[in-house]
Design a protein around this motif. Structure first.
Motif, mmCIF file in Angstrom:
data_model
loop_
_atom_site.group_PDB
_atom_site.id
_atom_site.type_symbol
_atom_site.label_atom_id
_atom_site.label_comp_id
_atom_site.label_asym_id
_atom_site.label_seq_id
_atom_site.Cartn_x
_atom_site.Cartn_y
_atom_site.Cartn_z
ATOM 1 N N GLU A 26 23.138 -57.320 54.391
ATOM 2 C CA GLU A 26 22.874 -56.978 55.721
ATOM 3 C C GLU A 26 23.704 -57.053 56.759
ATOM 4 N N ASN A 27 24.639 -58.260 56.512
ATOM 5 C CA ASN A 27 25.790 -58.313 57.521
ATOM 6 C C ASN A 27 27.127 -57.414 56.961
ATOM 7 N N SER A 28 27.049 -56.855 56.008
ATOM 8 C CA SER A 28 27.913 -55.765 55.547
ATOM 9 C C SER A 28 28.502 -54.721 56.768
ATOM 10 N N ASN A 29 29.542 -54.260 56.874
ATOM 11 C CA ASN A 29 29.952 -53.244 57.922
ATOM 12 C C ASN A 29 28.866 -51.890 57.462
ATOM 13 N N ARG B 206 24.944 -47.563 57.844
ATOM 14 C CA ARG B 206 23.848 -46.778 57.468
ATOM 15 C C ARG B 206 22.629 -47.167 58.355
ATOM 16 N N HIS B 207 22.573 -48.442 58.838
ATOM 17 C CA HIS B 207 21.374 -48.726 59.727
ATOM 18 C C HIS B 207 21.411 -47.879 61.048
ATOM 19 N N SER B 208 22.511 -47.709 61.329
ATOM 20 C CA SER B 208 22.899 -47.359 62.730
ATOM 21 C C SER B 208 22.666 -45.653 62.631
ATOM 22 N N MET B 209 23.051 -45.251 61.459
ATOM 23 C CA MET B 209 22.992 -43.585 61.288
ATOM 24 C C MET B 209 21.486 -43.212 61.256
ATOM 25 N N PHE C 161 9.693 -44.917 59.881
ATOM 26 C CA PHE C 161 11.000 -45.864 59.929
ATOM 27 C C PHE C 161 11.977 -45.274 59.016
ATOM 28 N N GLY C 162 13.024 -45.827 59.204
ATOM 29 C CA GLY C 162 14.211 -45.370 58.513
ATOM 30 C C GLY C 162 15.221 -46.505 58.246
ATOM 31 N N PRO C 163 15.185 -47.028 56.829
ATOM 32 C CA PRO C 163 15.975 -48.250 56.645
ATOM 33 C C PRO C 163 17.222 -47.697 55.630
ATOM 34 N N PRO C 164 18.484 -48.542 55.799
ATOM 35 C CA PRO C 164 19.360 -48.043 54.924
ATOM 36 C C PRO C 164 18.975 -48.272 53.255
ATOM 37 N N ILE C 165 19.796 -47.368 52.617
ATOM 38 C CA ILE C 165 19.298 -47.503 50.989
ATOM 39 C C ILE C 165 20.626 -47.606 50.381
ATOM 40 N N GLU C 166 20.708 -47.611 49.156
ATOM 41 C CA GLU C 166 21.678 -47.850 48.203
ATOM 42 C C GLU C 166 23.228 -46.937 48.505
ATOM 43 N N THR C 167 22.489 -45.313 48.748
ATOM 44 C CA THR C 167 23.536 -44.349 48.783
ATOM 45 C C THR C 167 23.412 -43.977 50.272
ATOM 46 N N LEU D 201 11.973 -49.512 67.639
ATOM 47 C CA LEU D 201 11.724 -50.821 66.990
ATOM 48 C C LEU D 201 12.500 -50.969 65.855
ATOM 49 N N CYS D 202 13.263 -52.024 65.874
ATOM 50 C CA CYS D 202 14.292 -52.363 65.070
ATOM 51 C C CYS D 202 14.877 -53.947 65.018
ATOM 52 N N GLU D 203 15.027 -54.477 63.882
ATOM 53 C CA GLU D 203 15.519 -55.764 63.842
ATOM 54 C C GLU D 203 16.952 -56.012 63.808
ATOM 55 N N GLY D 204 17.942 -54.712 63.535
ATOM 56 C CA GLY D 204 19.283 -54.616 63.560
ATOM 57 C C GLY D 204 19.687 -54.918 62.026
#
Length: 601
Positions: free
Chosen positions: A3-6, A11-14, A33-39, A123-126
Motif C-alpha cells: 500500500e505504500n508503493s508508488n 492506481r488508488h488515485s486513478m 467502491f474503487g480499490p486498486p487491484i493487481e493489474t 470516502l477513502c483511507e488512502g
C-alpha cells in the motif's frame, strides 16, 4: 500489493479520477467502491437512474486525462460517524457509502476519512499521490465492464463495475497487453474446448465438468504418477464415500465454519415407517473421513507416522459468479493425503513432504512458484487454542528457515483449523494462484478423540498434516493446459503418437506398429482418413500430439519411421526398433523434451 508503493498510490488515485469522470458524464450515478487491484483498479457504480452505455468509455477516458492535466491536489479530512453520514448525504451518496460507514462503526471504527480532489470527494483511507498531475496519463486504459453485487453478496443489488488497466509507464502497459494476448491464446477454457479436454453442460449444472476421453487420459496419467510417488514415500491408499451424515461435519467443524461452501443437506428416512430423518451432506473435504479410518483401529507409536492418501471427489457450493472453467468448480477430485504422527516426528515429515513436492514439480518442469506461510488473523473464522496455533506456526517457520526456503507471511490465509504452507504458482499473466498446500492440524485429533499409545503406555493425540501437492485434478490440469499451451509431454498426452500412412499400401506396416504399441498400453492413433497428406499434418499438429510418424513406401521398404515432433519443423528418419525403444524410455521416465510455454514467456 504494497500500500505504500508508488504504483498502489497511482492506481488508488486513478480510481478516484475514474469516479470523478463518470460523475461528469452521468451526474445521477451512485458510487460504490474503487480499490486498486493487481493489474490496475476498478470502481462500482449504480446507473439505475441513467442508462449506462459502454460506448461512453472513450469519453470517460478522455475526461480522466483532462482531470489529470488539471493537477488537482488530493486533500485529506477526517470526521466522526455523524459527520461522515452528513457529508455523504450532502454529496448525494446516501445508499452505499452510508451503509458501509454504519457497518464499520458497528465493528468499532470511530473515525472516517475523506479525500477531495477538485470538486470530487470520496470516502477513502488512502494513500494517494500528491495531485492528479503525478498520474500517468498515457499508462492507463479502461478495459472492460462487468456486473458485481454490492458487498459481494448475491442478495444485494448488482452494480456496474468498470475495470481499468494502469501501470507507471506506457511501456509497462503495452508489455501487459501483449502478455495478455498470449495468455488469452492459451486460456485453459479455450484450449479445453479446442482439444476436447472437458465439457460443462447446463443439463448437468454449472461448475460440474464432464471429462472427455482426452481429459480423462491426462487425469489417469497424473493419478498413476501420484500413486507411484506416494507408494515410494510410504503412503497407504484409502477410499471414502461421497456423502456422510451431518454429525461428521459438525464434529470436524466444517458445518459451523464452512456451511456456506457446502451443498444443502439431503434428508433420508432410514426406514419406511420411521418419522425421523437423517441429514446427509455431499463431501466437501476428505479429512474427516480419513480421521475415522485412523480411529477405526488402535495404534501404537510404532505405527507412526501413518500416511493415508486418496484421490477423493469432493463437492463445494462455489458462487455462480466465481466459477471459472476448471479453475473454480463445484465438483473436484483432490490429490489428498493426511499424515498422523507424534509431535517429535513433525519436522522430519514436513521435510520429507517438501522433498516430495519438489520431485513432483521437477517432473512437470514447474519453476515459477513461491511459498506463503498462511497464518490466522483476529477474525472469528479460526478455531482452537491460540497456544496451539502459535506452536504450529512456529514449527512451520522453523523448518522452512532450516531448509533455507524463502517464504512470505499471508495473514488470514490459514485454514480454519490450522496454519499452512501454500505454494503459489504464477500463471501466464503473472497472477498468483494457490496450487499446492501443506496444512498442520493440532485441532482435529482432539475433536475426533484420536489416540495412539506412546512408549510409556500413555495415550497421546496425534499431530495431523494435510497435504495436496497436485491440488485437484481440475485446478492442476487448468494450470498445466495454460503452462504447456495445450502441448502436454508425451507421457501424459491424450494421444501420444499419431501415424500418418502416405498411401494405402503402407497401412499394413502402420497398423502392425500401432497394434504393438497399443498392446503395451500406449495411446496411439492411425490417421487413414481421406484427407490429403498435408491436411493430415495440419490437423494433427493442431491437436498438439507430441509425435507424428510419417510412413511412406520408403519407410516400409527400409523398416524405418520418419518422426516429426510437435513444435518442430525438422523430421528425422530412424529405424523402427530404435524409435520404439526411445519412445518407451521417454514415456517410462516421464521425460519432457520441449520447454513448456509458461517457462518461455
Amino acid at each position: 500489493m504494497d500500500e505504500n508503493s508508488n504504483l498502489y498510490k497511482i492506481r488508488h488515485s486513478m480510481a478516484h479520477v475514474l469516479a470523478q469522470a463518470v460523475q461528469e458524464v452521468y451526474p445521477k450515478v451512485k458510487l460504490g467502491f474503487g480499490p486498486p487491484i493487481e493489474t490496475g483498479f476498478f470502481y462500482d457504480f449504480d446507473f439505475s437512474e441513467e442508462e449506462f452505455s459502454e460506448d461512453k468509455l472513450k469519453e470517460i477516458e478522455k475526461r480522466m486525462r483532462k482531470i489529470i492535466g488539471r493537477k488537482q491536489e488530493f486533500l485529506y479530512s477526517e470526521t466522526d460517524l455523524d459527520g461522515a453520514v452528513a457529508k455523504l448525504e450532502e454529496l448525494g451518496e446516501g445508499d452505499y457509502k452510508i451503509e458501509n460507514v454504519r457497518n464499520l462503526h458497528s465493528r468499532g471504527v470511530e473515525k472516517f476519512s475523506f479525500y477531495e480532489n477538485g470538486k470530487f470527494t470520496d470516502l477513502c483511507e488512502g494513500p494517494h499521490v500528491p495531485d492528479t498531475g503525478a498520474l500517468p496519463a498515457k499508462a492507463f486504459k479502461l478495459d472492460r465492464v462487468a456486473g458485481a453485487y454490492w458487498l459481494g453478496s448475491e442478495k444485494n443489488k448488482q452494480l456496474t463495475r468498470i475495470y481499468a488497466l494502469c501501470y507507471e509507464t506506457p511501456e509497462e502497459l503495452q508489455e501487459f497487453l501483449e502478455r495478455r494476448r498470449i495468455a488469452e491464446q492459451f486460456d485453459h477454457k479455450k484450449l479445453g474446448k479446442e482439444l476436447d479436454i472437458y465439457h460443462i453442460d447446463d443439463m448437468v449444472g454449472k461448475g460440474l465438468p464432464l471429462w472427455l476421453p482426452n481429459g480423462t487420459a491426462i487425469r489417469d496419467e497424473i493419478e498413476k504418477y501420484a500413486n507411484e510417488m506416494e507408494f515410494r514415500y510410504g503412503y497407504k491408499r484409502v477410499s471414502t464415500p461421497h456423502i456422510a451424515k451431518e454429525e461428521l461435519y459438525l464434529t470436524s467443524g466444517h458445518l459451523p465454519h464452512y456451511a456456506d461452501s457446502m451443498f444443502p443437506p439431503m434428508e433420508v428416512k432410514e426406514h419406511d415407517n420411521d418419522e425421523c430423518t437423517e441429514k446427509f451432506y455431499l463431501k466437501a473435504m476428505n479429512c474427516p473421513h480419513h480421521h475415522l479410518i485412523f480411529k477405526s483401529r488402535p495404534h501404537s507409536y510404532r505405527d507412526l507416522p501413518l500416511r493415508y492418501a486418496e484421490y477423493g471427489t469432493c463437492y463445494r457450493y462455489e458462487k455462480s459468479g466465481e466459477l471459472s472453467g476448471l479453475l473454480r468448480v463445484r465438483c473436484m477430485t483432490m490429490n489428498d493425503a493426511h499424515i498422523y504422527m507424534s509431535l517429535d516426528q513433525f519436522e522430519s515429515e514436513f521435510r520429507r513432504t517438501m522433498e516430495m513436492y519438489k520431485e513432483f514439480y521437477d517432473t512437470f518442469k514447474l519453476t515459477q512458484y513461491s511459498f506463503r506461510l498462511s497464518v490466522r488473523d483476529d477474525s472469528e473464522k479460526f478455531v482452537g487454542d491460540p497456544a496451539l496455533w502459535a506452536k504450529a506456526e512456529a514449527l512451520l517457520a522453523k523448518v522452512m528457515d532450516e531448509m533455507e526456503i524463502p517464504y512470505y507471511i499471508g495473514e488470514g490465509e490459514a485454514a480454519f483449523y490450522g496454519p499452512k504452507i501454500d505454494i503459489q504458482f504464477k500463471n501466464l499473466m503473472g497472477r498468483e494462484e494457490t496450487v499446492s498446500t501443506i496444512q498442520v492440524d493440532f485441532q482435529s485429533g482432539d475433536k475426533f478423540d484420536l489416540k495412539f499409545v506412546d512408549a510409556e503406555g500413555d495415550d497421546q493425540v496425534p499431530v495431523i498434516m494435510h497435504r495436496a501437492p497436485l491440488s485437484t485434478h481440475e485446478r492442476f490440469i487448468s494450470f498445466l493446459l495454460e503452462y504447456y499451451g495445450g502441448a502436454f509431454p508425451t507421457w501424459c498426452a491424450p494421444v501420444q503418437v499419431c501415424m500418418l500412412p502416405v498411401q494405402e499400401s503402407c497401412l499394413e506396416y502402420t497398423n502392425a506398429l500401432a497394434d504393438e504399441l497399443t498392446g503395451d498400453f500406449f495411446r496411439v492413433e492411425v490417421d487413414n482418413s481421406n484427407n490429403t497428406f498435408n491436411k493430415k499434418i495440419r490437423t494433427n499438429t493442431k491437436r498438439k500430439i507430441p509425435m507424428l510418424l510419417i510412413i511412406g513406401e520408403k519407410e516400409v521398404a527400409e523398416g524405418t519411421l520418419t518422426v516429426r515432433r510437435y513444435g518442430s519443423r525438422d523430421q528425422i528418419t530412424i529405424p523402427r526398433e530404435e524409435f520404439i525403444q526411445s519412445f518407451k524410455a521417454e514415456v517410462k521416465e516421464r521425460k519432457m523434451l520441449r520447454e513448456p510455454m509458461g517457462s518461455i514467456i
